[in-house]
Design a protein around this motif. Structure first.
Motif, PDB file in Angstrom:
ATOM      1  N   GLY A  76       0.817  -1.207   0.000  1.00 58.45           N
ATOM      2  CA  GLY A  76       0.000   0.000   0.000  1.00 58.45           C
ATOM      3  C   GLY A  76       0.853   1.260   0.000  1.00 58.45           C
ATOM      4  N   LEU A  77       1.919   1.247   0.780  1.00 63.27           N
ATOM      5  CA  LEU A  77       2.833   2.392   0.805  1.00 63.27           C
ATOM      6  C   LEU A  77       3.626   2.499  -0.496  1.00 63.27           C
ATOM      7  CD1 LEU A  77       4.170   2.028   4.452  1.00 63.27           C
ATOM      8  CD2 LEU A  77       2.718   3.874   3.592  1.00 63.27           C
ATOM      9  N   LEU A  78       4.028   1.360  -1.028  1.00 57.75           N
ATOM     10  CA  LEU A  78       4.781   1.345  -2.278  1.00 57.75           C
ATOM     11  C   LEU A  78       3.963   1.953  -3.421  1.00 57.75           C
ATOM     12  CD1 LEU A  78       6.787  -1.740  -3.566  1.00 57.75           C
ATOM     13  CD2 LEU A  78       5.557  -0.247  -5.126  1.00 57.75           C
ATOM     14  N   LEU A  79       2.646   1.768  -3.366  1.00 56.56           N
ATOM     15  CA  LEU A  79       1.766   2.248  -4.426  1.00 56.56           C
ATOM     16  C   LEU A  79       1.699   3.773  -4.515  1.00 56.56           C
ATOM     17  CD1 LEU A  79      -1.203  -0.242  -4.066  1.00 56.56           C
ATOM     18  CD2 LEU A  79      -0.049   0.279  -6.217  1.00 56.56           C
ATOM     19  N   VAL A  80       2.016   4.456  -3.438  1.00 52.48           N
ATOM     20  CA  VAL A  80       1.789   5.902  -3.383  1.00 52.48           C
ATOM     21  C   VAL A  80       2.471   6.643  -4.530  1.00 52.48           C
ATOM     22  CG1 VAL A  80       2.194   8.004  -2.053  1.00 52.48           C
ATOM     23  CG2 VAL A  80       1.364   5.940  -0.907  1.00 52.48           C
ATOM     24  N   LEU A  81       3.763   6.443  -4.705  1.00 52.99           N
ATOM     25  CA  LEU A  81       4.478   7.200  -5.735  1.00 52.99           C
ATOM     26  C   LEU A  81       4.098   6.790  -7.156  1.00 52.99           C
ATOM     27  CD1 LEU A  81       8.010   7.790  -4.185  1.00 52.99           C
ATOM     28  CD2 LEU A  81       6.079   9.344  -4.367  1.00 52.99           C
ATOM     29  N   PRO A  82       3.971   5.487  -7.474  1.00 51.51           N
ATOM     30  CA  PRO A  82       3.483   5.142  -8.813  1.00 51.51           C
ATOM     31  C   PRO A  82       2.101   5.720  -9.113  1.00 51.51           C
ATOM     32  CG  PRO A  82       4.517   3.228  -7.824  1.00 51.51           C
ATOM     33  CD  PRO A  82       4.437   4.283  -6.760  1.00 51.51           C
ATOM     34  N   GLY A 129      -5.357   5.515   4.539  1.00 53.24           N
ATOM     35  CA  GLY A 129      -4.459   4.405   4.857  1.00 53.24           C
ATOM     36  C   GLY A 129      -3.210   4.872   5.578  1.00 53.24           C
ATOM     37  N   ILE A 130      -2.594   5.945   5.076  1.00 58.25           N
ATOM     38  CA  ILE A 130      -1.392   6.475   5.717  1.00 58.25           C
ATOM     39  C   ILE A 130      -1.726   7.033   7.100  1.00 58.25           C
ATOM     40  CG2 ILE A 130       0.351   8.292   5.581  1.00 58.25           C
ATOM     41  CD1 ILE A 130       0.321   7.928   2.544  1.00 58.25           C
ATOM     42  N   THR A 131      -2.886   7.672   7.226  1.00 61.05           N
ATOM     43  CA  THR A 131      -3.295   8.196   8.537  1.00 61.05           C
ATOM     44  C   THR A 131      -3.467   7.061   9.534  1.00 61.05           C
ATOM     45  OG1 THR A 131      -4.425  10.067   7.498  1.00 61.05           O
ATOM     46  CG2 THR A 131      -5.048   9.535   9.761  1.00 61.05           C
ATOM     47  N   LEU A 132      -4.049   5.966   9.098  1.00 63.85           N
ATOM     48  CA  LEU A 132      -4.205   4.803   9.985  1.00 63.85           C
ATOM     49  C   LEU A 132      -2.849   4.296  10.463  1.00 63.85           C
ATOM     50  CD1 LEU A 132      -7.054   2.764   8.245  1.00 63.85           C
ATOM     51  CD2 LEU A 132      -7.051   3.571  10.609  1.00 63.85           C
TER      52      LEU A 132
END
Length: 219
Positions: A58-64, A114-117
């Motif tokens: 989920g975190l990896l997806l942020v930049l793409p 998601g990042i806030t969680l």
């Protein structure tokens, strides 16, 4: 560079212009996202067992995801500011253009909640978990339509860029697109690696603890 192809025997990559490069970069980024989203989807089916993978991907997806928004936004700006090549290429169908803002809003909502969680931790998740789930269902509905509308084009255009022996007239634009995509993916991995430790309370299983009847703490 001429935008015409003289004769049926011309190389398939001759006559490429900036719109083609943008379209192919966007398409290849989209196919990469589909692959990562497929992995993320599998983790949802067994979220307790695969929470570590779920968080990291989920975190990896942020930049793409942000990169795909940037390449699509670039086409949008060039088209609506009257750039000749982009106007000649034309805009996506009206339905897909209407879905664009919804796609952006639901995607940003999903990533932000998601990042806030992750940063808040299970003990302070409050309404964020509910918002994350709600944005996920809204995002799935919009994304399904978006993918159906663009899948054929994305497969064809990404294949043009990735097939063995393919290349632009001088090979450099295609190489640059490949290197750019690799760089975005590596930056995504870097971002995920840096932020991931903040999710320790979730990945340790504490995020699944509930105080309600019949809900035991996963050990």
């Amino acid at each position: 560079m001429s935008t015409s192809i003289a004769g049926s025997s011309a190389h398939p990559d001759q006559g490429l212009d900036g719109t083609t490069g943008n379209r192919r970069l966007t398409a290849t980024t989209g196919m990469l996202l589909l692959l990562l989203l497929a992995v993320e989807g599998v983790t949802i089916l067994r979220i307790r067992d695969l929470i570590t993978v779920h968080v990291f991907v989920g975190l990896l997806l942020v930049l793409p995801v942000l990169w795909k928004m940037a390449t699509t936004g670039y086409r949008f700006v060039r088209y609506y500011t009257g750039d000749e090549a982009y106007v000649r290429r034309g805009a996506p169908p009206l339905v897909l253009r209407a879905l664009g803002p919804l796609m952006i809003l639901t995607t940003l909502a999903l990533l932000a909640t998601g990042i806030t969680l992750i940063l808040q931790g299970p003990g302070h998740r409050g309404p964020w978990l509910l918002l994350h789930k709600a944005s996920f269902f809204a995002w799935v509905a919009v994304t399904a339509l978006h993918v159906l509308g663009h899948l054929r084009e994305a497969v064809v255009e990404s294949w043009h860029d990735l097939r063995p022996g393919a290349g632009d007239a001088d090979g450099r634009p295609r190489l640059i697109r490949r290197l750019t995509l690799v760089a975005v993916l590596l930056l995504g991995v870097g971002f995920a690696t840096v932020v991931y430790p903040a999710a320790a309370s979730w990945t340790a299983g504490q995020g699944f603890h509930r105080d309600g009847p019949g809900d035991g703490h996963r050990r």
